[in-house]
Scaffold this motif. Structure first.
Motif, PDB file in Angstrom:
ATOM      1  N   ALA A  65     -26.104   2.604  25.164  1.00  0.00           N
ATOM      2  CA  ALA A  65     -26.359   3.351  26.402  1.00  0.00           C
ATOM      3  C   ALA A  65     -27.755   3.085  26.932  1.00  0.00           C
ATOM      4  CB  ALA A  65     -26.188   4.845  26.146  1.00  0.00           C
ATOM      5  N   ASN A  66     -27.907   3.347  28.206  1.00  0.00           N
ATOM      6  CA  ASN A  66     -29.186   3.378  28.890  1.00  0.00           C
ATOM      7  C   ASN A  66     -29.565   4.823  29.082  1.00  0.00           C
ATOM      8  OD1 ASN A  66     -30.531   0.995  30.256  1.00  0.00           O
ATOM      9  ND2 ASN A  66     -28.345   0.516  30.454  1.00  0.00           N
ATOM     10  N   LYS A  67     -30.814   5.123  28.993  1.00  0.00           N
ATOM     11  CA  LYS A  67     -31.188   6.524  29.143  1.00  0.00           C
ATOM     12  C   LYS A  67     -32.595   6.595  29.710  1.00  0.00           C
ATOM     13  CE  LYS A  67     -30.825  10.655  26.305  1.00  0.00           C
ATOM     14  NZ  LYS A  67     -30.366  11.147  25.008  1.00  0.00           N
ATOM     15  N   ARG A  68     -32.823   7.532  30.637  1.00  0.00           N
ATOM     16  CA  ARG A  68     -34.175   7.785  31.132  1.00  0.00           C
ATOM     17  C   ARG A  68     -34.791   8.908  30.320  1.00  0.00           C
ATOM     18  NH1 ARG A  68     -36.625   4.309  34.572  1.00  0.00           N
ATOM     19  NH2 ARG A  68     -35.063   3.336  35.889  1.00  0.00           N
ATOM     20  N   LEU A  69     -36.019   8.721  29.867  1.00  0.00           N
ATOM     21  CA  LEU A  69     -36.693   9.797  29.148  1.00  0.00           C
ATOM     22  C   LEU A  69     -37.305  10.763  30.157  1.00  0.00           C
ATOM     23  CD1 LEU A  69     -38.313   7.559  26.413  1.00  0.00           C
ATOM     24  CD2 LEU A  69     -36.180   8.843  26.301  1.00  0.00           C
ATOM     25  N   SER A  70     -37.791  11.882  29.675  1.00  0.00           N
ATOM     26  CA  SER A  70     -38.223  12.947  30.596  1.00  0.00           C
ATOM     27  C   SER A  70     -39.339  12.482  31.524  1.00  0.00           C
ATOM     28  CB  SER A  70     -38.677  14.166  29.800  1.00  0.00           C
ATOM     29  OG  SER A  70     -39.785  13.810  29.002  1.00  0.00           O
ATOM     30  N   ASP A  71     -40.144  11.538  31.097  1.00  0.00           N
ATOM     31  CA  ASP A  71     -41.231  11.084  31.964  1.00  0.00           C
ATOM     32  C   ASP A  71     -40.847   9.872  32.806  1.00  0.00           C
ATOM     33  OD1 ASP A  71     -41.051   9.191  30.027  1.00  0.00           O
ATOM     34  OD2 ASP A  71     -43.158   9.264  29.413  1.00  0.00           O
ATOM     35  N   ARG A  93     -39.561   7.055  31.756  1.00  0.00           N
ATOM     36  CA  ARG A  93     -39.498   5.779  31.043  1.00  0.00           C
ATOM     37  C   ARG A  93     -38.060   5.411  30.736  1.00  0.00           C
ATOM     38  NH1 ARG A  93     -41.882   5.805  25.729  1.00  0.00           N
ATOM     39  NH2 ARG A  93     -41.779   8.063  25.971  1.00  0.00           N
ATOM     40  N   ARG A  94     -37.801   4.092  30.716  1.00  0.00           N
ATOM     41  CA  ARG A  94     -36.453   3.645  30.392  1.00  0.00           C
ATOM     42  C   ARG A  94     -36.289   3.514  28.885  1.00  0.00           C
ATOM     43  NH1 ARG A  94     -32.250   1.567  32.386  1.00  0.00           N
ATOM     44  NH2 ARG A  94     -33.036   1.646  34.511  1.00  0.00           N
ATOM     45  N   SER A  95     -35.135   3.905  28.397  1.00  0.00           N
ATOM     46  CA  SER A  95     -34.854   3.644  26.993  1.00  0.00           C
ATOM     47  C   SER A  95     -33.455   3.077  26.855  1.00  0.00           C
ATOM     48  CB  SER A  95     -34.998   4.913  26.156  1.00  0.00           C
ATOM     49  OG  SER A  95     -33.900   5.761  26.373  1.00  0.00           O
ATOM     50  N   LEU A  96     -33.271   2.388  25.746  1.00  0.00           N
ATOM     51  CA  LEU A  96     -32.011   1.723  25.487  1.00  0.00           C
ATOM     52  C   LEU A  96     -31.574   2.171  24.099  1.00  0.00           C
ATOM     53  CD1 LEU A  96     -30.671  -0.473  27.253  1.00  0.00           C
ATOM     54  CD2 LEU A  96     -31.786  -2.193  25.822  1.00  0.00           C
ATOM     55  N   ILE A  97     -30.308   2.553  23.949  1.00  0.00           N
ATOM     56  CA  ILE A  97     -29.799   2.877  22.615  1.00  0.00           C
ATOM     57  C   ILE A  97     -28.886   1.731  22.197  1.00  0.00           C
ATOM     58  CG2 ILE A  97     -28.572   4.562  21.206  1.00  0.00           C
ATOM     59  CD1 ILE A  97     -29.126   6.597  23.513  1.00  0.00           C
ATOM     60  N   VAL A  98     -29.160   1.176  21.033  1.00  0.00           N
ATOM     61  CA  VAL A  98     -28.387   0.024  20.581  1.00  0.00           C
ATOM     62  C   VAL A  98     -27.778   0.316  19.208  1.00  0.00           C
ATOM     63  CG1 VAL A  98     -29.848  -1.577  21.867  1.00  0.00           C
ATOM     64  CG2 VAL A  98     -30.382  -1.082  19.478  1.00  0.00           C
ATOM     65  N   ASP A  99     -26.865  -0.540  18.767  1.00  0.00           N
ATOM     66  CA  ASP A  99     -26.166  -0.244  17.507  1.00  0.00           C
ATOM     67  C   ASP A  99     -26.867  -0.817  16.270  1.00  0.00           C
ATOM     68  OD1 ASP A  99     -25.566  -2.893  17.881  1.00  0.00           O
ATOM     69  OD2 ASP A  99     -23.379  -2.667  17.824  1.00  0.00           O
ATOM     70  N   VAL A 100     -28.064  -1.371  16.440  1.00  0.00           N
ATOM     71  CA  VAL A 100     -28.849  -1.841  15.290  1.00  0.00           C
ATOM     72  C   VAL A 100     -29.935  -0.811  15.005  1.00  0.00           C
ATOM     73  CG1 VAL A 100     -30.448  -3.604  14.467  1.00  0.00           C
ATOM     74  CG2 VAL A 100     -28.440  -4.275  15.806  1.00  0.00           C
ATOM     75  N   GLY A 101     -29.930  -0.263  13.795  1.00  0.00           N
ATOM     76  CA  GLY A 101     -30.914   0.765  13.469  1.00  0.00           C
ATOM     77  C   GLY A 101     -31.892   0.305  12.404  1.00  0.00           C
ATOM     78  N   VAL A 102     -32.924   1.127  12.189  1.00  0.00           N
ATOM     79  CA  VAL A 102     -33.935   0.762  11.187  1.00  0.00           C
ATOM     80  C   VAL A 102     -33.362   0.746   9.767  1.00  0.00           C
ATOM     81  CG1 VAL A 102     -35.932   1.541  12.517  1.00  0.00           C
ATOM     82  CG2 VAL A 102     -34.759   3.150  11.019  1.00  0.00           C
ATOM     83  N   ASN A 103     -32.217   1.396   9.568  1.00  0.00           N
ATOM     84  CA  ASN A 103     -31.609   1.381   8.237  1.00  0.00           C
ATOM     85  C   ASN A 103     -31.170  -0.023   7.830  1.00  0.00           C
ATOM     86  OD1 ASN A 103     -29.651   1.632  10.334  1.00  0.00           O
ATOM     87  ND2 ASN A 103     -28.093   2.056   8.791  1.00  0.00           N
ATOM     88  N   MET A 104     -30.853  -0.868   8.829  1.00  0.00           N
ATOM     89  CA  MET A 104     -30.474  -2.245   8.492  1.00  0.00           C
ATOM     90  C   MET A 104     -31.563  -3.223   8.885  1.00  0.00           C
ATOM     91  SD  MET A 104     -27.530  -2.852  11.384  1.00  0.00           S
ATOM     92  CE  MET A 104     -26.862  -1.196  11.263  1.00  0.00           C
ATOM     93  N   LEU A 105     -32.589  -2.741   9.586  1.00  0.00           N
ATOM     94  CA  LEU A 105     -33.666  -3.629  10.030  1.00  0.00           C
ATOM     95  C   LEU A 105     -34.994  -3.004   9.607  1.00  0.00           C
ATOM     96  CD1 LEU A 105     -33.635  -6.324  11.533  1.00  0.00           C
ATOM     97  CD2 LEU A 105     -34.424  -5.084  13.543  1.00  0.00           C
ATOM     98  N   PHE A 106     -35.167  -2.995   8.309  1.00  0.00           N
ATOM     99  CA  PHE A 106     -36.345  -2.371   7.710  1.00  0.00           C
ATOM    100  C   PHE A 106     -37.634  -2.955   8.247  1.00  0.00           C
ATOM    101  CE2 PHE A 106     -37.922  -0.014   4.032  1.00  0.00           C
ATOM    102  CZ  PHE A 106     -36.953   0.965   3.974  1.00  0.00           C
ATOM    103  N   THR A 107     -37.604  -4.245   8.537  1.00  0.00           N
ATOM    104  CA  THR A 107     -38.830  -4.935   8.963  1.00  0.00           C
ATOM    105  C   THR A 107     -39.332  -4.430  10.324  1.00  0.00           C
ATOM    106  OG1 THR A 107     -37.402  -6.692   9.774  1.00  0.00           O
ATOM    107  CG2 THR A 107     -38.494  -7.063   7.676  1.00  0.00           C
TER     108      THR A 107
END
Lengths: 348, 81, 449
Positions: C321-327, C329-343
Motif C-alpha cells: 500500500a501507499n500511505k500518507r503520514l500525518s505530516d 510525507r509519503r510512505s510505502l508498505i511492502v511485503d519485505v520486513g526487517v525479520n527477513m532483511l536483518f541488514t
C-alpha cells in the motif's frame, strides 16, 4: 600576449556567511588576464548566491549531491560537458573531492583536467587520521578520538580535558565544555555529515592559517600566512591580515615537500603562547579567503589552472605583508524567473 | 473547492504561491490537473478529461487524484471556504 | 492510442535543498535478475523472494582469488558458513575450491554433510563443546583456539586420543582501526598470544599449524590488514626461531566490506569500499616483506564472506500500500520486513522499482509488513511513486540475511538460485504453518477449547 581560451567548471558558489571558495576563485581567474574564460558554475542548492551573481558565470548547472555517488556525478558531468566542453574542473567543496578524485580517469577520457591531491594524500590528512599524519611528518597535532556513536563518547580517554573540539568529517566544528555538549554536537554533526565525528583536544592559542599550492613534485608554488582578525560564530574569517612568519612558511614548505602535495591546501594552525605550532586541520583545497593571497600578490588560482593544463609554473617567492580583507554581505535582487529556471530545469 | 487566486502557474510546472511565498514544482500530469482546477472544473470533469487522454481506469485515477488533492490541501493551496 | 498515465505530483521547492527535478533520474529500474523478469519470478515462486545469482558468486569468487593469487604464491579461501549456509551456496564455493570455515557444531555438521573433508574444515569461534572438539580432532580438522580454557580442554582430550590435534590460535590486536575487537582470541600486544603459542609448542601434544586473526567487520581501509598480516608474520617468525617450527598457514579471517552503504556514511559504498586488489596488495605486501623464510612461506587463508556473497543476493517484493503520514510525507508498505532483511538495521539498502523509468520521485519512507514500529527498510529514500501490486528489487542482500532471518509474524520466503544458464531452481521452500508447528507439542489438557 594572446589570451588562452579556457572553459572552467567551478563549484562552491555558496557565497553565504559560510562561504565556499567558488566565487573568489572565479574572481581571481578573471583578474589574471591570462585567459579568455568561460565559467561554468556547478551548484547544489537553488539559493547559492553565485548562481545569481551577474558577470561571474556564463552558465550554471545543478549537480547531484556527492552522496549520490560517482555514477550520478559522471552522468551529470557528461551532460554538461556535451554542451559546454569543459577544459578544467575545479571542485571547491570538501564533500565532493573524493568523488572527483575517484573519477579522474573518466574525466580524463572526457578531456577534463583537474589539479587535485592524490587519493592517498587526501585520505591521510583526514581529521580522523591527523594524529598519524602528524607523527609521520613530524608535526605537532592535538590528540583526537573518532566517535561513531553516542556510546563511543563514553570511551573518550579520561585524560582528554574539557573544553574539547567536536568536528565533522567534512565541515562543522563546535567547542564543547561538557559531555552533554559533546553528545549534542555529535548528534547534529553526524546527522548531516555522517560518521566518524572527531573529538579533538582544544589547544589554547592564536589561530593562524596558511594558504598554499603544491605542484605535486614537492615544490611550493605559493604560500601566504594569515591571521584571522574576526571570526564568525561559524568559525569563519570575517576579516584577516597577511603576516610575516617564516616558521609557518617553512612548516608549509617542508610539509608540501615531504608529502609531494598536489593542488591547493589550507593549513589551520594554533600558535601557542610558547611559540609552538599545532596543526589543527588540513583542508585539501584553496580556502574561501583565497582572494587575500591574490591581493597580496599571489594569484594561486591562475597558477593552479596553468598547472592543470600541464604548464610549469615558477613559484611565487614573496607576498605583501599587512594586506587585509574584510568580508561584507550584500542583498542582491534576484529575478524569480532565474530561481524558477534553476529549480525546474537545473540549469541557467 | 477553489484554488487560491494568487497562484502563479507557469508552463514549466513551476508554481508560486504569492500569498505564502512558497514555490512548488509539478510533474506534467500534476500541472494539467492543477490547470483544470484553476479553470474551475469539477472532479468528474477532470476524471473524464484525463481518462480520455491517458491510459488509466477510473478507480486507479480516483485513488491517486484524491491523494493529489490531499497534498494540495496539505500545502494550503485552496481558498478557505 | 492513449498516453501512459503517471501519478500527478507536486513538491515543495525548498530553498536549501535542491529538488531532483531537472536532473536526470538517479533511480533506474531493475527489470530482470540474471535474465529472468522480476514479475515472472514472483509469479512462479511467490512474493517476497530471495534470489541468488550463481554467476555472480562464481565471478566474484574468481575475481577475489585472482587478486590474491597474482600477488602471493599460496592462497586458500574458506567459505564462511555463517554468512550464508544455504547448501546450494556452500556447494558453489566448494566447487570453486573453497574450504569451509565454521563457528558451531551445527555448521561443522553442515560442512561434513556438504562433503567437505574434515581436514579442510576450519573450526573457529568461542563456543566449541567437548563433543565438537572430539569430533574435530578425530576428523583432522583445523581448530582455531579462542581462549585458554579451550586450549586446556584440547590438551586434556589429546591425552586420550591417538590423533594429534591440529591447532591454530586466534589473535586479536590493534590494527589502528576502531572499534578494536578484543573479545575473540589471544591478545598480541600484551603478550598473551605469544604465551599461548609457547604453551602449545612446549606441550608437544598439539600440532601448531596456523595463526589466525579476524580484525573486525566492514573494514573500509585495506591498510589495517597490512598491520594485521605483519603482526601475524612476526609471531610466525618468532615461532620459527625459537622452536624451529614452520607455521603452515596464516589466516587473515574476513571483514572485507561489500559495496553496501552503511548508515551514517556520507559517500556510497560503491565509491568508498576498497577493491579485492587493494586488500590483496596490503596483505601480500606485508607477508612478502616480513622476516619469514621465502622458501617456506605459509599458505594465506582468507575467510571473507560478506564481500563474496553480498552482491549475488537479491530480494524481490511487492508493494502492499501507499500511505500518507500525518505530516504529508509519503510512505510505502511492502511485503519485505526487517525479520527477513536483518541488514537493513545497518545498511541504507539500494531499492529499485522493477519497471518504469521516471524522473519523478518523492521522499518516501519504506515500511515492512510487520505490525511493529521498528519495521523500517528505509527511513527516507527518493523513490518513484509505486502503486499496490508493483514489484521492487533490493540489491546486495546475499550476506547474513538468509542466516540471521527470523520467523516472526510472517512465514519466511522461498530462496531461488539462478544458474549460469539462466534457469531458476528452488533451493529453499517458502515456509508454511506446518513448518512452524512441526516442532510444537501440545499438552493433553489443552487439546480442547
Amino acid at each position: 600576449m594572446n589570451k588562452l581560451p579556457l572553459t572552467v567548471a567551478v563549484s562552491g558558489l555558496n557565497n553565504t556567511d559560510n562561504p565556499g571558495p567558488g566565487i573568489p576563485f572565479i574572481r581571481a581567474a578573471k583578474e589574471s588576464g591570462r585567459f579568455e574564460l568561460k565559467i561554468i558554475g556547478l551548484a547544489y542548492e537553488n539559493l547559492e548566491p553565485g548562481i545569481y551573481m551577474r558577470g561571474m558565470t556564463d552558465a550554471v548547472y545543478k549537480m547531484p549531491y556527492p552522496s549520490e555517488g560517482k555514477v550520478a556525478f559522471l552522468d551529470r558531468i557528461r551532460y554538461i560537458n556535451d554542451k559546454e566542453n569543459i577544459d578544467v574542473l575545479i571542485p571547491n567543496l570538501d564533500a565532493e573531492l573524493h568523488t572527483v578524485m575517484i573519477s579522474e580517469k573518466e574525466l580524463g577520457e572526457l578531456g577534463i583536467k583537474t589539479f587535485l591531491p592524490t587519493l592517498k594524500q587526501f585520505e591521510e590528512r583526514h581529521k580522523s587520521e591527523l594524529e598519524k599524519f602528524g607523527e609521520k611528518y613530524g608535526i605537532k597535532v592535538p590528540r583526537s578520538f573518532p566517535v561513531s556513536s553516542v556510546s563511543d563518547i563514553n570511551r573518550i580517554p579520561k585524560d582528554f580535558d574539557f573544553p574539547l573540539m567536536v568536528k565533522g568529517k567534512f565541515y562543522d566544528a563546535h567547542i564543547a565544555y561538557n559531555k552533554e555538549q559533546v553528545i549534542s554536537h555529535f548528534n547534529k554533526i553526524s546527522a548531516q555529515w555522517g560518521v566518524p565525528v572527531i573529538v579533538q583536544e582544544f589547544i589554547k592559542g592564536t589561530e593562524v592559517n596558511v594558504i598554499a599550492l603544491g605542484d605535486g613534485e614537492g615544490n611550493t608554488i605559493g604560500a601566504v600566512p594569515m591571521r584571522k582578525q574576526y571570526i564568525t560564530d561559524k568559525g569563519k574569517a570575517w576579516g584577516g591580515i597577511t603576516i610575516s612568519d617564516q616558521n609557518m612558511i617553512d612548516l608549509t614548505r617542508n610539509l608540501i615537500a615531504a608529502v609531494k602535495w598536489r593542488g591547493g591546501m589550507e593549513m589551520e594552525l594554533i600558535k601557542t603562547i610558547n611559540g609552538e605550532y599545532y596543526l589543527i586541520e588540513i583542508n585539501p583545497r584553496l580556502p574561501a579567503w583565497l582572494y587575500l593571497a591574490v591581493g597580496a600578490g599571489q594569484n594561486l588560482p591562475e597558477a593552479m589552472l596553468l598547472m592543470a593544463l600541464g604548464e610549469k609554473v615558477p613559484p611565487y617567492t614573496s607576498y605583501d605583508i599587512g594586506k587585509m580583507f574584510v568580508r561584507y554581505s550584500y542583498d542582491m535582487m534576484v529575478d524569480l524567473d532565474d530561481f524558477q529556471k534553476i529549480s525546474m530545469n537545473g540549469e541557467i | 473547492m477553489e484554488l487560491k487566486k494568487n497562484l502563479a502557474i507557469s508552463d514549466t510546472g513551476f508554481v508560486f504561491d504569492a500569498n505564502s511565498g512558497e514555490s512548488y514544482s509539478l510533474n506534467p500530469i500534476g500541472l494539467e490537473i492543477l490547470n483544470y482546477l484553476k479553470q474551475g472544473l469539477k472532479d468528474d470533469e477532470i476524471r473524464e478529461k484525463i481518462m480520455e487522454k491517458y491510459d488509466v481506469d477510473a478507480s486507479t485515477f480516483d485513488l491517486v487524484y484524491f491523494d493529489f488533492i490531499r497534498t494540495l490541501q496539505q500545502f494550503d493551496l485552496f481558498e478557505k471556504s | 492510442m492513449k498516453l501512459p498515465f503517471e501519478r500527478p505530483l507536486i513538491k515543495k521547492i525548498n530553498a536549501g535543498m535542491p529538488s531532483k527535478f531537472g536532473l536526470k533520474p538517479t533511480i533506474k529500474p531493475i527489470e530482470k535478475v540474471d535474465g529472468i523478469v522480476v514479475g515472472d519470478l514472483l509469479e512462479k515462486y511467490g512474493s517476497p523472494l530471495f534470489v541468488i545469482s550463481e554467476q555472480t558468486i562464481r565471478e566474484t569468487y574468481r575475481e577475489a582469488k585472482q587478486a590474491f593469487e597474482t600477488r602471493y604464491p599460496k592462497v586458500q579461501f574458506a567459505w564462511s558458513y555463517k554468512t550464508n549456509y544455504m547448501n546450494a551456496v556452500c556447494k558453489i564455493f566448494h566447487q570453486e575450491g573453497s574450504w569451509a570455515e565454521v563457528v558451531s557444531g551445527m555448521e561443522y555438521d553442515k560442512a561434513l554433510h556438504n562433503g567437505v573433508k574434515g581436514s579442510q574444515i576450519i573450526f573457529n569461534g568461542p563456543s566449541k563443546s567437548r563433543e565438537d572438539l572430539v569430533k574435530a580432532i578425530e576428523n583432522d580438522s583445523l581448530i582455531h583456539i579462542d581462549h585458554f580454557d579451550e586450549l586446556f580442554l584440547i590438551l586434556e582430550i589429546a591425552q586420550s586420543s591417538d590423533k594429534k590435534p591440529k591447532v591454530a590460535i586466534r589473535v586479536n590486536m590493534d590494527t589502528g582501526i576502531y572499534p578494536k575487537w578484543d573479545r575473540f582470541g589471544f591478545n598480541y600486544e600484551n603478550g598473551e598470544a605469544w604465551e599461548a603459542l609457547n604453551r602449545i609448542m612446549l606441550s608437544e601434544k598439539l600440532e601448531l599449524v596456523g595463526l589466525h586473526t579476524h580484525i573486525g567487520t566492514y573494514i573500509m581501509t585495506a591498510e589495517a590488514y597490512r598491520i594485521a598480516a605483519a603482526k601475524l608474520a612476526d609471531l610466525a617468525y618468532n615461532v620459527e626461531r625459537k622452536f624451529k617450527h614452520n607455521i603452515r598457514y596464516i589466516d587473515l579471517g574476513g571483514g572485507f566490506a561489500s559495496k553496501n552503504t552503511l548508515k551514517g556514511a556520507y559517500h556510497t559504498g560503491i565509491d568508498t569500499t576498497p577493491t579485492f586488489e587493494e586488500y590483496a596488495e596490503a596483505i601480500s605486501g606485508a607477508l612478502i616483506s616480513s622476516n619469514l623464510n621465502p622458501e617456506k612461506l605459509p599458505v594465506l587463508i582468507l575467510e571473507t564472506g560478506r564481500a563474496l556473497i553480498d552482491d549475488a543476493g537479491y530480494i524481490l517484493g511487492t508493494v502492499i500500500a501507499n500511505k500518507r503520514l500525518s505530516d504529508g510525507r509519503r510512505s510505502l508498505i511492502v511485503d519485505v520486513g526487517v525479520n527477513m532483511l536483518f541488514t537493513s538495521f545497518w545498511y541504507e539498502h539500494e531499492i529499485y522499482p522493477a519497471k518504469g523509468e521516471t524522473q519523478f520521485t518523492e521522499e518516501t519512507t519504506i515500511y515492512g509488513p510487520l505490525c511493529m514500529n521498528i519495521d523500517v527498510l528505509r527511513a527516507a529514500i527518493d523513490f518513484p511513486v509505486l502503486k499496490s501490486g508493483d514489484n521492487f528489487v533490493i540489491k546486495r542482500v546475499g550476506a547474513y540475511n538468509m542466516t540471521q532471518w527470523m520467523q516472526f509474524i510472517h512465514n519466511r520466503p522461498a530462496i531461488v538460485l539462478i544458474d549460469e544458464k539462466g534457469e531458476s531452481h528452488l533451493i529453499r521452500e517458502h515456509e508454511t504453518l506446518e513448518t512452524i508447528m512441526h516442532h510444537e507439542r501440545l499438552p493433553e489438557h489443552l487439546s480442547n477449547i
